[in-house]
Design an enzyme around this catalytic site. Structure first.
Site, mmCIF file in Angstrom:
data_model
loop_
_atom_site.group_PDB
_atom_site.id
_atom_site.type_symbol
_atom_site.label_atom_id
_atom_site.label_comp_id
_atom_site.label_asym_id
_atom_site.label_seq_id
_atom_site.Cartn_x
_atom_site.Cartn_y
_atom_site.Cartn_z
ATOM 1 N N GLY A 10 -58.940 -2.384 -44.486
ATOM 2 C CA GLY A 10 -59.533 -1.060 -44.655
ATOM 3 C C GLY A 10 -58.723 0.024 -43.955
ATOM 4 O O GLY A 10 -58.137 -0.212 -42.897
ATOM 5 N N SER A 104 -55.981 -9.230 -40.600
ATOM 6 C CA SER A 104 -54.579 -8.867 -40.803
ATOM 7 C C SER A 104 -53.695 -9.532 -39.758
ATOM 8 O O SER A 104 -52.594 -10.020 -40.062
ATOM 9 C CB SER A 104 -54.417 -7.347 -40.714
ATOM 10 O OG SER A 104 -55.248 -6.705 -41.656
ATOM 11 N N ILE A 126 -62.427 1.091 -38.156
ATOM 12 C CA ILE A 126 -63.529 1.903 -37.643
ATOM 13 C C ILE A 126 -64.652 1.039 -37.093
ATOM 14 O O ILE A 126 -65.527 1.529 -36.387
ATOM 15 C CB ILE A 126 -64.073 2.876 -38.708
ATOM 16 C CG1 ILE A 126 -64.758 2.122 -39.851
ATOM 17 C CG2 ILE A 126 -62.989 3.813 -39.216
ATOM 18 C CD1 ILE A 126 -65.580 3.025 -40.764
ATOM 19 N N ASP A 127 -64.628 -0.272 -37.398
ATOM 20 C CA ASP A 127 -65.669 -1.170 -36.893
ATOM 21 C C ASP A 127 -65.597 -1.321 -35.375
ATOM 22 O O ASP A 127 -66.583 -1.693 -34.737
ATOM 23 C CB ASP A 127 -65.542 -2.555 -37.536
ATOM 24 C CG ASP A 127 -65.604 -2.506 -39.048
ATOM 25 O OD1 ASP A 127 -66.134 -1.518 -39.590
ATOM 26 O OD2 ASP A 127 -65.118 -3.451 -39.695
#
Length: 317
Positions: A10, A104, A126-127
């Protein structure tokens, strides 16, 4: 060295500042910077090009990533990893800086073990669920996007005397929801990490409504899968007309905040310093106001939210 940078998974605000700094510092250090476009999929397909200063001019304020990103099922088949290695060798690339999350990092670790292509990871999600770093790239911007949305929703909630359930992103991590609930003054917060004390919340909210409360804000982390349940509870048990807002992908976009621009700069610089020092398979972290590096093994430990954050939330056991 010839060093490539890529995004994976993401996107997150702050990637472009990191890309800009990577190119500039790489040249200052005497390295040749390269772009891998469209993440692991692009690496498999050979979307690789040398980066120049002109490529990163005027990108510091932009959200997303000019080099793209992707997720890849093909990566987990050996033939495609071999193809990716051949693409790197065609350009004589020695190492990769990867902006991504734990998936990743695991993907690049497998690659390094098979083909000895060193990498350094920049925690970009952003998590905010990477162990060992106080903040990941993009988190601050996402929190500000949520804050802006919640403040606007409050205006309508207070005008119409309604309850609003606002769902935030974060996968299985409730960090965004928890910090947003605290900083927006939400009456309810539901996250995966802690049980939500519904009986206590019911008792307190019913009392407050009798005493004149006109609206309720409830922030629910997507990982709980309880958004609809909380909305029904507020409507049926608390007795307040309720609306649901799923913020979705707006949390991953927008101009990066000053904090995320500075984090992007710092992460990129530290990543190149680690590669300069011949460090293998490291992850850059931001801890107690300083940039450092952690081993991949440490970075992949289970992440937990700071207990001080949890202690500020309402209605949690």
């Amino acid at each position: 060295m010839k060093i490539a940078i890529m995004g994976s998974g993401g996107d997150a605000p702050g990637m472009n500042p990191a890309i800009k700094r990577f190119v500039e510092v790489a040249y200052e250090m005497g390295h040749e910077p390269y772009f891998i476009f469209d993440g692991l999929e692009g690496l498999i397909d050979g979307k690789i090009a040398k980066a120049i200063y002109k490529d990163v001019a005027g990108i510091i304020h932009r959200g997303g990533a000019i080099i793209g990103s992707s997720r890849s099922k093909r990566w987990y088949e050996n033939e495609y990893r071999k193809k990716a290695f051949e693409n790197l060798k065609e350009h004589n690339i020695d190492a990769i800086v990867v902006m991504g999350g734990d998936g990743s990092f695991r993907a690049l670790d497998l690659f390094n073990k098979e083909f000895s292509i060193n990498f350094v990871g920049i925690p970009t999600t952003i998590d905010n669920d990477i162990y060992g770093t106080d903040l990941c790239l993009g988190v601050d911007t996402a929190l500000n996007v949520i804050r802006d949305a919640v403040d606007k929703i409050r205006d309508t909630a207070s005008t119409f005397a309604r309850a609003f359930v606002i769902e935030t992103m974060g996968r299985e991590c409730g960090y965004l929801a928890a910090v947003s609930a605290i900083t927006s003054g939400a009456e309810v917060c539901v996250i995966p990490e802690v049980d939500f004390n519904k009986p206590l919340a019911t008792k307190i909210l019913q009392k407050e409504i009798k005493e004149g409360r006109r609206y309720i804000l409830a922030i629910v982390a997507e990982g709980t899968k309880r958004t609809a349940e909380i909305a029904k509870w507020l409507e049926d048990d608390i007795g307040m007309e309720t609306r649901v807002t799923v913020l979705g992908h707006i949390q991953r976009g927008g101009n990066p905040t000053v904090k995320d621009r500075m984090l992007g700069f710092g992460f990129a610089l530290k990543a190149l310093e680690a590669l300069n020092a011949k460090e293998e398979g490291k992850i850059v972290v931001y801890k107690n106001g300083e940039f450092g590096v952690e081993s991949l093994k440490d970075a992949l430990k289970p992440y937990t939210i700071d207990p001080q954050i949890l202690s500020m939330l309402h209605f949690l056991d």
